[in-house]
Scaffold this active site. Structure first.
Site, PDB file in Angstrom:
ATOM      1  N   CYS A 127       0.815  -1.212   0.000  1.00 34.58           N
ATOM      2  CA  CYS A 127       0.000   0.000   0.000  1.00 34.58           C
ATOM      3  C   CYS A 127       0.851   1.266   0.000  1.00 34.58           C
ATOM      4  O   CYS A 127       1.952   1.282   0.546  1.00 34.58           O
ATOM      5  CB  CYS A 127      -0.876   0.039   1.251  1.00 34.58           C
TER       6      CYS A 127
ATOM      7  N   ARG B 106       5.142   0.444  -5.943  1.00 32.63           N
ATOM      8  CA  ARG B 106       5.065  -0.386  -4.742  1.00 32.63           C
ATOM      9  C   ARG B 106       4.087  -1.556  -4.934  1.00 32.63           C
ATOM     10  O   ARG B 106       4.145  -2.512  -4.173  1.00 32.63           O
ATOM     11  CB  ARG B 106       4.597   0.464  -3.540  1.00 32.63           C
TER      12      ARG B 106
ATOM     13  N   TRP C  15      -2.841  -2.691  -1.639  1.00 26.41           N
ATOM     14  CA  TRP C  15      -2.403  -4.022  -2.053  1.00 26.41           C
ATOM     15  C   TRP C  15      -3.112  -4.976  -1.108  1.00 26.41           C
ATOM     16  O   TRP C  15      -2.796  -5.021   0.084  1.00 26.41           O
ATOM     17  CB  TRP C  15      -0.884  -4.107  -1.922  1.00 26.41           C
TER      18      TRP C  15
ATOM     19  N   ASN D 275      -1.391   1.498   5.884  1.00 29.55           N
ATOM     20  CA  ASN D 275      -0.458   0.555   5.261  1.00 29.55           C
ATOM     21  C   ASN D 275       0.027  -0.366   6.374  1.00 29.55           C
ATOM     22  O   ASN D 275       0.457   0.126   7.417  1.00 29.55           O
ATOM     23  CB  ASN D 275       0.710   1.341   4.633  1.00 29.55           C
ATOM     24  N   GLY D 276      -0.048  -1.681   6.157  1.00 31.54           N
ATOM     25  CA  GLY D 276       0.415  -2.622   7.183  1.00 31.54           C
ATOM     26  C   GLY D 276      -0.688  -3.621   7.502  1.00 31.54           C
ATOM     27  O   GLY D 276      -1.641  -3.773   6.726  1.00 31.54           O
TER      28      GLY D 276
ATOM     29  N   GLU E 157      18.615 -16.397  -8.972  1.00 30.83           N
ATOM     30  CA  GLU E 157      18.184 -15.024  -9.234  1.00 30.83           C
ATOM     31  C   GLU E 157      17.696 -14.877 -10.682  1.00 30.83           C
ATOM     32  O   GLU E 157      16.691 -14.201 -10.931  1.00 30.83           O
ATOM     33  CB  GLU E 157      19.339 -14.046  -8.921  1.00 30.83           C
TER      34      GLU E 157
ATOM     35  N   LYS F 234      13.954 -13.595 -11.624  1.00 27.36           N
ATOM     36  CA  LYS F 234      13.695 -12.448 -12.514  1.00 27.36           C
ATOM     37  C   LYS F 234      12.687 -12.834 -13.573  1.00 27.36           C
ATOM     38  O   LYS F 234      11.745 -12.118 -13.853  1.00 27.36           O
ATOM     39  CB  LYS F 234      14.969 -11.991 -13.242  1.00 27.36           C
TER      40      LYS F 234
ATOM     41  N   GLU G 248       9.085 -13.520 -12.114  1.00 27.74           N
ATOM     42  CA  GLU G 248       8.463 -12.297 -11.602  1.00 27.74           C
ATOM     43  C   GLU G 248       7.773 -11.507 -12.708  1.00 27.74           C
ATOM     44  O   GLU G 248       6.667 -11.020 -12.527  1.00 27.74           O
ATOM     45  CB  GLU G 248       9.531 -11.364 -10.998  1.00 27.74           C
TER      46      GLU G 248
ATOM     47  N   HIS H  70      18.048 -36.403  -9.812  1.00 32.83           N
ATOM     48  CA  HIS H  70      17.252 -36.912  -8.687  1.00 32.83           C
ATOM     49  C   HIS H  70      15.797 -36.469  -8.790  1.00 32.83           C
ATOM     50  O   HIS H  70      15.208 -36.025  -7.804  1.00 32.83           O
ATOM     51  CB  HIS H  70      17.886 -36.476  -7.368  1.00 32.83           C
TER      52      HIS H  70
ATOM     53  N   LYS I  24       6.979  -3.792  -4.460  1.00 30.18           N
ATOM     54  CA  LYS I  24       8.400  -3.452  -4.359  1.00 30.18           C
ATOM     55  C   LYS I  24       8.878  -3.552  -2.919  1.00 30.18           C
ATOM     56  O   LYS I  24       9.996  -3.950  -2.653  1.00 30.18           O
ATOM     57  CB  LYS I  24       8.593  -2.030  -4.888  1.00 30.18           C
TER      58      LYS I  24
HETATM   59  C1  G6P Z   1       9.934  -7.902  -2.766  1.00 28.73           C
HETATM   60  C2  G6P Z   1      10.506  -7.388  -4.065  1.00 28.73           C
HETATM   61  C3  G6P Z   1      11.792  -8.117  -4.407  1.00 28.73           C
HETATM   62  C4  G6P Z   1      12.782  -7.991  -3.247  1.00 28.73           C
HETATM   63  C5  G6P Z   1      12.168  -8.473  -1.934  1.00 28.73           C
HETATM   64  C6  G6P Z   1      13.034  -8.087  -0.756  1.00 28.73           C
HETATM   65  O1  G6P Z   1       9.477  -9.208  -2.938  1.00 28.73           O
HETATM   66  O2  G6P Z   1       9.573  -7.534  -5.116  1.00 28.73           O
HETATM   67  O3  G6P Z   1      12.370  -7.556  -5.572  1.00 28.73           O
HETATM   68  O4  G6P Z   1      13.925  -8.715  -3.544  1.00 28.73           O
HETATM   69  O5  G6P Z   1      10.897  -7.866  -1.716  1.00 28.73           O
HETATM   70  O6  G6P Z   1      13.014  -6.688  -0.640  1.00 28.73           O
HETATM   71  P1  G6P Z   1      14.122  -5.830   0.067  1.00 28.73           P
HETATM   72  O7  G6P Z   1      13.641  -4.414  -0.079  1.00 28.73           O
HETATM   73  O8  G6P Z   1      14.161  -6.277   1.490  1.00 28.73           O
HETATM   74  O9  G6P Z   1      15.411  -6.072  -0.635  1.00 28.73           O
END
Ligand code: G6P
Length: 608
Positions: A2, A27, A75, A101-102, A481, A485, A488, A504, A603
């Site tokens: 949010c 966000r 959100w 927010n929260g 990673e 990517k 996502e 396995h 985010k």
């Molecule tokens: C969210 C974001 C990711 C990020 C993760 C951790 O899931 O979409 O891109 O890696 O949070 O966030 P931080 O701000 O703690 O690195």
């Protein structure tokens, strides 16, 4: 997660709120709303979906009159995305309105109690509890009601509140969810993040946990939970709107991919003086460094993947055992940590709820925490015992690229620093590693030149159902990673496997034409991974290889190859990840998806 924006001043509020909310879109959200005070009434407009809908409903804010208001992008956590569940929420006669927010963790017992008292709930949200509780405790003094509610709600929150019988006043509080205050001659602001208000002011106050702010057109005043006024120091933000704009790139993600050489350079160079690594920010005595017997790295998402690369590198170079945990596991598993351990919490935003909780758990056990954080002044940065900032600058795309790259750089710095201090490196070896570290930004730059070929390759696989990534050692961390990517932003199912684990079970997933991306940058593991490539190719896979320049015999097996410049094998993640980021970007683009704002993701994840 949010986003909150609030404004009180001499201008019309609604257009300012819409503009601010647009700058918080990164966000992640699924509905939006605003409340604006005008002529003795608080008018509320809400919409499901993108901000565009809210804009249309209010004629870009022009139809919603008034110079004080609060806005919110939601959100969904409690209750589906809908107009009713979107914020602002209000008490029975709309004389108190709230954005939040929260998560209010004890919302259910509070809701039950309020219902018993005769309150009627219209939404499924935890937030509505706050509106009715404020109503319950309100006797004409907003501070009194707010502080009473704060002592009764549990969980995390940033709140913006308007009271109808206090025109011209806006209130805000926070606990474990981000909130800042901006001040200017034209009015005062609250926001979840700085970009929301940067068009109007650079003068910002960071609100600490359990603090209350009262904002009017002319002034802001801060209070503790006992309603005593407190002094706070203003911070002047030294980056500008340019950082929050695309600057000619089609998407923030591509812009940020291209900013990686600079981001990595800015993270490494200030910590190298006369060819030696100097980490002034790290408050560890010589004795503590020598006694260090274990490092825990705790993080979420990509930061966790940076931590996995870091484990290989720190163990390899400094010979200290490293455990890596996702923060949501670490915080509840009662980890066994002794006084000679160090906990490293990695976070771009510095606000990730689980990472913050993990930090507190470590401190509760009496261990020092080093934060590797990007956002200056964020909660993790403030609460950690020492902070190593990653100077990636503002990152807007939900899928992180440059922040992740700087996290790797910070971990390499630590590994070499510790390796040297603990006598695990010959001096010549140490000097050479430092030099190689400084060469990484140029090598990253050179990889960005290969983008057309990767775009072409990505277009071939944009319709895939599954894509697998395999590698060993550091390459396995890179694969994790790379795979994240891709999933996502392309919504293609993807997994990363330790190449040796393929046989396995996983190999049963390999079908004709499936893409298997193999990363093989580790000389001692090269032949082993080549064998795994042969195995999947024999079962019909289309094999992509990502390897060091010079390993040309890989083309005997691979259908498509990308070469990375030579570097110290410990640092190859920094290079190999670049083509994988570009690949994910171009697959998403080819599928016509919202690259910067992928569905369901946020985010900054400020709830558990
Ligand atoms: C969210 C974001 C990711 C990020 C993760 C951790 O899931 O979409 O891109 O890696 O949070 O966030 P931080 O701000 O703690 O690195």
């Amino acid at each position: 997660m949010c986003g909150i924006v609030g404004y009180v001043g001499q201008n019309e509020a609604a257009p300012i709120l819409l503009d601010g909310l647009a700058r918080l879109e990164y966000r992640g959200y699924d509905s939006a709303g605003m409340a604006v005070y005008h002529d003795g009434e608080i008018e509320i407009v809400k919409a499901k979906g993108r901000l565009r809908v809210l804009r249309e409903l209010t004629n870009n804010g022009l139809d919603l009159k008034g110079t004080i208001g609060i806005g919110h992008t939601r959100w969904a956590t409690h209750g589906e995305p809908s107009v009713t569940n979107s914020h602002p929420h209000f008490n029975k006669d709309k004389s108190i309105v709230v954005v939040h927010n929260g998560i209010i963790e004890n919302h259910q017992p509070l809701r039950d109690r309020l219902i018993r008292k005769g309150y009627r709930f219209i939404s499924d949200t935890d937030t509505e509890v706050v509106a009715h509780m404020l109503d319950n405790y309100y006797n004409g003094d907003p501070l009194e009601a707010i502080s009473k509610v704060m002592t009764r709600i549990e969980g995390s929150y940033a709140l913006g509140v308007l009271f109808k019988d206090h025109p011209g006043e806006m209130y805000a509080v926070r606990k474990d969810s981000p909130l800042i205050v901006g001040v200017s001659d034209e009015g005062n602001f609250i926001a979840s993040d700085i970009p929301a208000i940067l068009n109007h002011t650079r003068n910002v106050y960071f609100i600490d946990n359990m603090e209350i702010v009262k904002l009017t057109r002319e002034a802001v005043a801060f209070y503790n939970i006992d309603k005593e006024e407190i002094e706070k120091t203003m911070t002047v933000i030294d980056w500008d709107m340019e950082a929050a704009e695309k600057g000619g790139y089609e998407h923030f993600m591509l812009k940020e991919i291209y900013e990686q050489p600079k981001a990595v350079r800015d993270t490494i160079n200030p910590r190298i003086k006369d060819g030696e690594i100097v980490i002034d920010e790290w408050h560890m005595t010589e004795e503590e460094v020598q006694n260090l017997n274990k490092i825990f790295i705790v993080a979420c998402g990509s930061a966790y993947h940076a931590g996995i690369s870091g484990k290989y590198v720190i163990e390899g170079i400094a010979r200290i055992p490293v455990e890596v945990d996702v923060a949501s596991e670490f915080r509840y598993r009662d980890p066994i940590i002794d006084d000679n351990s160090l906990v490293i919490v990695i976070s771009q935003s510095g606000e990730t709820a689980d990472s913050l909780a993990a930090l507190r758990e470590a401190q509760r056990k009496g261990v020092k925490v080093l934060g590797i954080v990007n956002v200056v002044g964020s909660s993790i940065a403030r609460e950690a015992d020492s902070v190593l900032y990653t100077w990636a600058g503002l990152e807007i795309a939900v899928a992180t690229t440059k922040a992740y790259s700087t996290q790797l750089a910070a971990l390499y710095l630590l590994a070499i620093y510790l390796g040297n201090k603990r006598g695990k490196l010959e001096y010549a070896q140490y000097k050479q590693m430092v030099e190689e570290l400084q060469e990484l930004p140029d090598k990253i730059q050179s990889l960005l030149g290969d983008k057309e070929r990767i775009q072409w390759f990505a277009s071939k696989f944009a319709a895939s159902r599954d894509i697998f990534y395999v590698g060993r050692g550091v390459d396995y961390a890179t694969c994790m990673e790379g795979s994240l990517k891709l999933k996502e932003i392309s919504y293609i199912h993807s997994e990363a496997y330790a190449a040796g684990e393929l046989k396995h079970g996983t190999i049963s997933l390999v079908e004709d034409g499936i893409l298997v991306a193999s990363v093989l940058t580790q000389p001692q593991l090269y032949e082993k991974t080549v064998s795994n490539m042969v195995e999947v190719k024999a079962r019909g896979a289309y094999v992509m290889a990502l390897t060091n320049i010079g390993n040309y015999d890989v083309e005997d097996v691979a259908n498509f190859t990308i070469y990375i410049p030579k570097t110290n094998p410990w640092f190859t993640t920094s290079l190999a990840i670049i083509p994988l980021q570009l690949f994910a970007y171009y697959v998403s683009l080819a599928r016509g998806l919202d690259v910067d704002k992928p569905r369901n993701l946020a985010k900054s994840v400020t709830v558990e």
